[in-house]
Design a protein around this motif. Structure first.
Motif, mmCIF file in Angstrom:
data_model
loop_
_atom_site.group_PDB
_atom_site.id
_atom_site.type_symbol
_atom_site.label_atom_id
_atom_site.label_comp_id
_atom_site.label_asym_id
_atom_site.label_seq_id
_atom_site.Cartn_x
_atom_site.Cartn_y
_atom_site.Cartn_z
ATOM 1 N N LEU A 137 -9.146 -4.348 2.524
ATOM 2 C CA LEU A 137 -9.560 -3.237 1.666
ATOM 3 C C LEU A 137 -11.068 -2.972 1.732
ATOM 4 N N VAL A 179 0.839 -1.209 0.000
ATOM 5 C CA VAL A 179 0.000 0.000 0.000
ATOM 6 C C VAL A 179 0.867 1.249 0.000
ATOM 7 N N PRO A 186 -2.544 7.369 0.976
ATOM 8 C CA PRO A 186 -2.958 5.973 1.176
ATOM 9 C C PRO A 186 -4.401 5.817 1.652
ATOM 10 N N ARG A 224 -5.785 0.681 -6.451
ATOM 11 C CA ARG A 224 -6.372 -0.369 -5.612
ATOM 12 C C ARG A 224 -6.220 -1.738 -6.283
ATOM 13 N N ILE A 264 -2.694 -2.912 -5.969
ATOM 14 C CA ILE A 264 -2.417 -3.428 -4.622
ATOM 15 C C ILE A 264 -2.928 -4.861 -4.487
#
Length: 468
Positions: A431, A382, A393, A409, A412
């Protein structure tokens, strides 16, 4: 007949409420509404063994007097206690034991041959095998700047067994940094300070195995009750509990009982609670109730101190410059250091010569692993992804569907799946997304990368930062 018992029990509760007051009644009796008949007496259903002990210690005589008044005769009182969550198979019936005039008002429970999961058959003696290694003490544990804080906490717990701070103590770190030694040092110190204390050190793998044996024998309640009578429980390698639902249920019941009664709980693990996968949230939450502390890999000064200690213990005279070289290279774990010392010991015995730098280098070639790349975790991914995409972040965890944020996203998710052992549900939980969404976004990123030089360049930059 059963309806008559329930009606009369309801009257008993009304009288008890008037005697103990509404607040105490709500705390201790609102859970005891279900009632049945048992051997021509009352069978009261309670949510846990803790309630049973509370009833026997504080309310036994009151219940008996009120029941005799309402029923017009002496009524035996028994309890149905649920040992594991909502598992009806784990319910046991407990009788209200007789009191003696010498008990000071407390219950004198009937003595039976206790079930002991560590033995093939029940044992008569109350003393248990702590499974502690008496060599692993604070006195032979090397302390330096890198491990001073966890050592200080461990020593405080061991020397103040009646204090409630730092319970549970959750100690985590990589393999070979001394977690087991520090944990057993706590147990050995308490054993010396409090003779007769019921202390058990047990690896999680053994806990799981013994629970399986108890299940085969149809005695899971006995297994749990035995653990609930401990004063100190030390569980090593907690990560091996993952995905073992029955063991999690048993440990949950044991944890609750011991913690409520002020008993010591100490765990070691290879990662902090927040990074545990495959373990229920309610257990992870309880691991956070006390204090969580990392035991890091030893720094240079600590490695050198450990080397000196091990060498002196084995009668080795290692020159200072050789100690420096070994400490500089043996940076993996304490076990690597021990391996080098043993290698030097065997060679010095066989050759009868002095320990030289050349001899040390020869031993290190066989004993020390080459440095491996650092372990990549979700937080690192992240951090570097947000930096590469020039984002805060926090926005990555939001519901925003702005293209730049959505792609970050997805990146990640893709890199977390590629570089960590986290499952799709675990990635989704971090998440705030469903695992189906995670799967979809990973596949989307896999399609985008070959078609987008910009995304590919960003991924290369992020991975370079992660792997450096």
């Amino acid at each position: 007949m059963e309806a008559d018992y329930k009606e009369k029990w309801s009257k008993c509760l009304d009288i008890i409420r008037d005697i103990v007051g509404q607040e105490r009644f709500n705390t201790w009796f609102s859970c005891a509404q279900e009632v049945d008949t048992h051997d021509d007496g009352l069978l009261i259903s309670l949510p846990s063994h803790f309630y049973f002990e509370k009833y026997e210690d504080d309310f036994s005589e009151l219940i008996k007097r009120v029941a005799q008044r309402v029923f017009g005769r002496y009524v035996p009182v028994n309890y149905c206690v649920n040992i594991i969550g909502n598992d009806d198979k784990a319910k046991v019936t407990l009788s209200s034991p007789q009191r003696t005039p010498h008990a000071g008002g407390k219950v004198q429970r009937q003595k039976e041959r206790p079930f002991n999961p560590l033995e093939n058959e029940p044992v008569k003696k109350s003393e248990i095998d702590s499974q502690l290694n008496s060599i692993l003490t604070f006195e032979n544990y090397c302390v330096g700047g890198s491990n001073k804080l966890p050592y200080t906490i461990a020593e405080y717990i061991a020397r103040n067994p009646n204090r409630v701070e730092f319970n549970p103590f959750f100690l985590y770190g990589s393999v070979g940094v001394g977690k087991t030694h520090l944990m057993q040092a706590i147990g050995n110190q308490i054993k010396e300070t409090v003779p007769g204390a019921k202390i058990l050190f047990i690896p999680m793998r053994q806990f799981v195995y013994l629970l399986g044996v108890a299940k085969q024998k149809g005695n899971i309640p006995g297994f749990i009750n035995w653990f609930q009578n401990l004063d100190v429980l030390l569980i090593d390698d907690l990560q091996e509990l993952a995905h073992k639902s029955g063991s999690m249920e048993a440990l949950f019941a044991i944890f609750n009982s011991l913690h409520l009664n002020g008993k010591k709980l100490i765990f070691t693990c290879d990662r902090p609670p927040k990074d545990l996968d495959g373990i229920t949230d309610r257990l992870i939450d309880r691991f956070k109730w006390g204090i969580t502390e990392e035991l890091p890999k030893p720094d240079f000064h600590l490695r050198r101190a450990i080397l000196e200690f091990k060498a002196r213990k084995n009668g080795l005279d290692i020159p200072a410059d050789v100690l420096d070289v070994i400490a500089d290279n043996a940076c993996g774990s304490i076990r690597e250091i021990e391996g080098v010392v043993m290698g030097l010991l065997t060679r010095s015995i066989s050759t009868g010569g002095d320990i030289t730098l050349a001899l040390a280098e020869q031993v290190m070639k066989h004993s020390i692993r080459k440095p491996q790349r650092r372990i990549i975790n979700f937080d690192m991914i992240v951090e570097y992804t947000a930096e590469c995409f020039n984002l805060n972040p926090d926005v990555i965890f939001s519901k925003s569907r702005v293209r730049e944020i959505a792609e970050a996203r997805q990146m990640i998710m893709f890199l977390t799946k590629k570089h960590t052992g986290l499952s799709l549900p675990a990635i989704g939980a971090k998440l705030n997304r469903k695992h189906t969404t995670v799967l979809h976004d990973i596949r989307t990123m896999e399609k985008k990368l070959p078609e987008s030089p910009d995304l590919m360049a960003r991924m290369d930059t992020i991975e370079a930062d992660l792997l450096k």
